[in-house]
Design a protein around this motif. Structure first.
Motif, PDB file in Angstrom:
ATOM      1  N   GLY A  36       0.800  -1.220   0.000  1.00 55.74           N
ATOM      2  CA  GLY A  36       0.000   0.000   0.000  1.00 55.74           C
ATOM      3  C   GLY A  36       0.830   1.265   0.000  1.00 55.74           C
ATOM      4  O   GLY A  36       2.040   1.249   0.187  1.00 55.74           O
ATOM      5  N   SER A  37       0.140   2.385  -0.183  1.00 56.36           N
ATOM      6  CA  SER A  37       0.814   3.678  -0.325  1.00 56.36           C
ATOM      7  C   SER A  37       1.232   4.291   1.012  1.00 56.36           C
ATOM      8  O   SER A  37       1.978   5.266   1.023  1.00 56.36           O
ATOM      9  CB  SER A  37      -0.083   4.657  -1.085  1.00 56.36           C
ATOM     10  OG  SER A  37      -1.276   4.867  -0.351  1.00 56.36           O
ATOM     11  N   ASP A  38       0.767   3.732   2.110  1.00 54.60           N
ATOM     12  CA  ASP A  38       1.126   4.266   3.429  1.00 54.60           C
ATOM     13  C   ASP A  38       2.144   3.403   4.163  1.00 54.60           C
ATOM     14  O   ASP A  38       2.207   3.402   5.385  1.00 54.60           O
ATOM     15  CB  ASP A  38      -0.126   4.430   4.293  1.00 54.60           C
ATOM     16  CG  ASP A  38      -0.975   5.605   3.852  1.00 54.60           C
ATOM     17  OD1 ASP A  38      -0.420   6.519   3.215  1.00 54.60           O
ATOM     18  OD2 ASP A  38      -2.178   5.596   4.126  1.00 54.60           O
ATOM     19  N   ASP A  39       2.944   2.680   3.412  1.00 51.53           N
ATOM     20  CA  ASP A  39       3.957   1.821   4.008  1.00 51.53           C
ATOM     21  C   ASP A  39       5.341   2.412   3.755  1.00 51.53           C
ATOM     22  O   ASP A  39       5.726   2.639   2.602  1.00 51.53           O
ATOM     23  CB  ASP A  39       3.859   0.411   3.417  1.00 51.53           C
ATOM     24  CG  ASP A  39       4.816  -0.546   4.081  1.00 51.53           C
ATOM     25  OD1 ASP A  39       4.427  -1.162   5.086  1.00 51.53           O
ATOM     26  OD2 ASP A  39       5.967  -0.655   3.600  1.00 51.53           O
ATOM     27  N   ALA A  40       6.071   2.652   4.828  1.00 50.96           N
ATOM     28  CA  ALA A  40       7.387   3.283   4.721  1.00 50.96           C
ATOM     29  C   ALA A  40       8.376   2.427   3.937  1.00 50.96           C
ATOM     30  O   ALA A  40       9.129   2.943   3.107  1.00 50.96           O
ATOM     31  CB  ALA A  40       7.933   3.578   6.117  1.00 50.96           C
ATOM     32  N   GLU A  41       8.389   1.128   4.195  1.00 48.23           N
ATOM     33  CA  GLU A  41       9.321   0.235   3.488  1.00 48.23           C
ATOM     34  C   GLU A  41       9.042   0.224   1.990  1.00 48.23           C
ATOM     35  O   GLU A  41       9.960   0.197   1.181  1.00 48.23           O
ATOM     36  CB  GLU A  41       9.218  -1.183   4.054  1.00 48.23           C
ATOM     37  CG  GLU A  41       9.752  -1.327   5.460  1.00 48.23           C
ATOM     38  CD  GLU A  41      11.266  -1.253   5.544  1.00 48.23           C
ATOM     39  OE1 GLU A  41      11.958  -1.589   4.555  1.00 48.23           O
ATOM     40  OE2 GLU A  41      11.762  -0.851   6.602  1.00 48.23           O
ATOM     41  N   ALA A  42       7.761   0.219   1.632  1.00 51.33           N
ATOM     42  CA  ALA A  42       7.389   0.220   0.214  1.00 51.33           C
ATOM     43  C   ALA A  42       7.841   1.517  -0.464  1.00 51.33           C
ATOM     44  O   ALA A  42       8.392   1.495  -1.570  1.00 51.33           O
ATOM     45  CB  ALA A  42       5.886   0.023   0.058  1.00 51.33           C
ATOM     46  N   LEU A  71      10.719   4.867   9.373  1.00 49.32           N
ATOM     47  CA  LEU A  71      11.563   3.714   9.076  1.00 49.32           C
ATOM     48  C   LEU A  71      12.377   3.378  10.315  1.00 49.32           C
ATOM     49  O   LEU A  71      12.669   4.265  11.130  1.00 49.32           O
ATOM     50  CB  LEU A  71      12.516   4.034   7.915  1.00 49.32           C
ATOM     51  CG  LEU A  71      11.884   4.255   6.552  1.00 49.32           C
ATOM     52  CD1 LEU A  71      12.891   4.877   5.594  1.00 49.32           C
ATOM     53  CD2 LEU A  71      11.350   2.943   5.993  1.00 49.32           C
ATOM     54  N   ASP A  72      12.797   2.126  10.451  1.00 47.52           N
ATOM     55  CA  ASP A  72      13.633   1.746  11.588  1.00 47.52           C
ATOM     56  C   ASP A  72      15.008   2.397  11.462  1.00 47.52           C
ATOM     57  O   ASP A  72      15.303   3.053  10.460  1.00 47.52           O
ATOM     58  CB  ASP A  72      13.724   0.226  11.725  1.00 47.52           C
ATOM     59  CG  ASP A  72      14.526  -0.434  10.598  1.00 47.52           C
ATOM     60  OD1 ASP A  72      15.267   0.251   9.873  1.00 47.52           O
ATOM     61  OD2 ASP A  72      14.429  -1.664  10.463  1.00 47.52           O
ATOM     62  N   GLY A  73      15.850   2.211  12.450  1.00 51.71           N
ATOM     63  CA  GLY A  73      17.150   2.874  12.499  1.00 51.71           C
ATOM     64  C   GLY A  73      18.011   2.703  11.267  1.00 51.71           C
ATOM     65  O   GLY A  73      18.500   3.672  10.692  1.00 51.71           O
ATOM     66  N   ASP A  74      18.219   1.439  10.834  1.00 55.17           N
ATOM     67  CA  ASP A  74      19.059   1.211   9.667  1.00 55.17           C
ATOM     68  C   ASP A  74      18.428   1.775   8.400  1.00 55.17           C
ATOM     69  O   ASP A  74      19.093   2.440   7.617  1.00 55.17           O
ATOM     70  CB  ASP A  74      19.327  -0.286   9.477  1.00 55.17           C
ATOM     71  CG  ASP A  74      20.417  -0.814  10.394  1.00 55.17           C
ATOM     72  OD1 ASP A  74      21.025  -0.023  11.138  1.00 55.17           O
ATOM     73  OD2 ASP A  74      20.665  -2.030  10.351  1.00 55.17           O
ATOM     74  N   ARG A  75      17.171   1.496   8.202  1.00 52.25           N
ATOM     75  CA  ARG A  75      16.488   1.993   7.005  1.00 52.25           C
ATOM     76  C   ARG A  75      16.402   3.512   7.019  1.00 52.25           C
ATOM     77  O   ARG A  75      16.515   4.149   5.983  1.00 52.25           O
ATOM     78  CB  ARG A  75      15.086   1.401   6.873  1.00 52.25           C
ATOM     79  CG  ARG A  75      15.090  -0.070   6.613  1.00 52.25           C
ATOM     80  CD  ARG A  75      15.475  -0.343   5.185  1.00 52.25           C
ATOM     81  NE  ARG A  75      15.046  -1.689   4.860  1.00 52.25           N
ATOM     82  CZ  ARG A  75      15.562  -2.409   3.898  1.00 52.25           C
ATOM     83  NH1 ARG A  75      16.500  -1.922   3.147  1.00 52.25           N
ATOM     84  NH2 ARG A  75      15.137  -3.619   3.677  1.00 52.25           N
ATOM     85  N   ARG A  76      16.162   4.096   8.201  1.00 49.44           N
ATOM     86  CA  ARG A  76      16.108   5.553   8.299  1.00 49.44           C
ATOM     87  C   ARG A  76      17.441   6.146   7.875  1.00 49.44           C
ATOM     88  O   ARG A  76      17.500   7.090   7.084  1.00 49.44           O
ATOM     89  CB  ARG A  76      15.765   5.990   9.730  1.00 49.44           C
ATOM     90  CG  ARG A  76      15.556   7.507   9.869  1.00 49.44           C
ATOM     91  CD  ARG A  76      15.944   8.064  11.235  1.00 49.44           C
ATOM     92  NE  ARG A  76      17.337   7.850  11.529  1.00 49.44           N
ATOM     93  CZ  ARG A  76      17.831   6.939  12.366  1.00 49.44           C
ATOM     94  NH1 ARG A  76      17.042   6.139  13.045  1.00 49.44           N
ATOM     95  NH2 ARG A  76      19.123   6.801  12.542  1.00 49.44           N
ATOM     96  N   ALA A  77      18.532   5.575   8.382  1.00 51.09           N
ATOM     97  CA  ALA A  77      19.860   6.080   8.025  1.00 51.09           C
ATOM     98  C   ALA A  77      20.109   5.926   6.525  1.00 51.09           C
ATOM     99  O   ALA A  77      20.609   6.849   5.868  1.00 51.09           O
ATOM    100  CB  ALA A  77      20.931   5.351   8.833  1.00 51.09           C
ATOM    101  N   GLN A  78      19.760   4.767   5.971  1.00 47.74           N
ATOM    102  CA  GLN A  78      19.948   4.543   4.539  1.00 47.74           C
ATOM    103  C   GLN A  78      19.128   5.534   3.714  1.00 47.74           C
ATOM    104  O   GLN A  78      19.637   6.118   2.746  1.00 47.74           O
ATOM    105  CB  GLN A  78      19.546   3.110   4.177  1.00 47.74           C
ATOM    106  CG  GLN A  78      20.455   2.053   4.745  1.00 47.74           C
ATOM    107  CD  GLN A  78      19.875   0.662   4.587  1.00 47.74           C
ATOM    108  OE1 GLN A  78      19.041   0.408   3.717  1.00 47.74           O
ATOM    109  NE2 GLN A  78      20.306  -0.254   5.432  1.00 47.74           N
ATOM    110  N   ALA A  79      17.874   5.706   4.087  1.00 51.66           N
ATOM    111  CA  ALA A  79      17.014   6.641   3.347  1.00 51.66           C
ATOM    112  C   ALA A  79      17.543   8.064   3.443  1.00 51.66           C
ATOM    113  O   ALA A  79      17.493   8.820   2.466  1.00 51.66           O
ATOM    114  CB  ALA A  79      15.578   6.567   3.866  1.00 51.66           C
ATOM    115  N   THR A  80      18.065   8.426   4.595  1.00 50.33           N
ATOM    116  CA  THR A  80      18.616   9.770   4.775  1.00 50.33           C
ATOM    117  C   THR A  80      19.840   9.977   3.890  1.00 50.33           C
ATOM    118  O   THR A  80      19.958  11.008   3.209  1.00 50.33           O
ATOM    119  CB  THR A  80      18.967  10.015   6.250  1.00 50.33           C
ATOM    120  OG1 THR A  80      17.778   9.883   7.033  1.00 50.33           O
ATOM    121  CG2 THR A  80      19.574  11.390   6.467  1.00 50.33           C
ATOM    122  N   ILE A  81      20.725   9.005   3.877  1.00 48.35           N
ATOM    123  CA  ILE A  81      21.928   9.091   3.036  1.00 48.35           C
ATOM    124  C   ILE A  81      21.530   9.172   1.562  1.00 48.35           C
ATOM    125  O   ILE A  81      22.029  10.012   0.802  1.00 48.35           O
ATOM    126  CB  ILE A  81      22.853   7.884   3.283  1.00 48.35           C
ATOM    127  CG1 ILE A  81      23.442   7.953   4.694  1.00 48.35           C
ATOM    128  CG2 ILE A  81      23.961   7.810   2.225  1.00 48.35           C
ATOM    129  CD1 ILE A  81      24.031   6.636   5.173  1.00 48.35           C
TER     130      ILE A  81
END
Length: 164
Positions: A36-42, A71-81
């Motif tokens: 769905g469109s409200d999923d951070a991982e997607a 997003l969780d810690g690792d994904r948040r960091a990756q998305a930020t980078i």
């Protein structure tokens, strides 16, 4: 790891070493749509596909949405980078620097701190501050050196004008 993530990873594995094109984006989008469109991982998966295909203008809003949704810690960091990299590639160096600085301040012990420092160094170089960028890169390397911590830290601070 979930079946969903395994399928995303399989798309990336199949694309490894090749060009990321519309087919890869379409395959990632199809899997992402399941959540769905409200999923951070997607949203993160969709952003990464566009970014890897050289479409940072399409990736930026998706990265922002993923971060907004949480997003969780690792994904948040990756998305930020990755978002900072896309912003830098689009010429918004100030936006990239603000994003990276906020991530460094909020999560100084992140497992991605070296990658964050590398992005910070690149953004500083793009902002016309290569000396500060070099200082940030040297400071990121210091903990990995068997010796010379004090002298390299001092050199980095000198090169960076004391605020690296």
């Amino acid at each position: 790891m979930s079946d969903w993530q395994d399928r995303i990873d399989a798309v990336w594995e199949a694309a490894a070493g090749g060009v990321v094109d519309d087919d890869v984006i379409t395959r990632i989008d199809a899997i992402a749509a399941e959540r769905g469109s409200d999923d951070a991982e997607a949203a993160f998966a969709r952003a990464g596909a566009r970014d890897s295909a050289g479409r940072p203008d399409e990736a930026v809003p998706l990265y922002r949405r993923a971060l907004e949704l949480g997003l969780d810690g690792d994904r948040r960091a990756q998305a930020t980078i990755q978002l900072a990299s896309s912003l830098r590639n689009l010429g918004d160096v100030g936006g990239a620097l603000a994003l990276i600085s906020a991530e460094q301040d909020a999560h100084p012990d992140s497992a991605y701190r070296d990658a964050i420092a590398a992005m910070h160094a690149l953004a500083l170089a793009s902002a016309g501050q290569p000396e500060r960028g070099l200082a940030v890169a040297i400071l990121a390397l210091v903990p990995h050196m068997p010796r010379y911590h004090r002298s390299m830290t001092a050199y980095a601070r000198e090169i960076g004008g004391g605020d690296a």
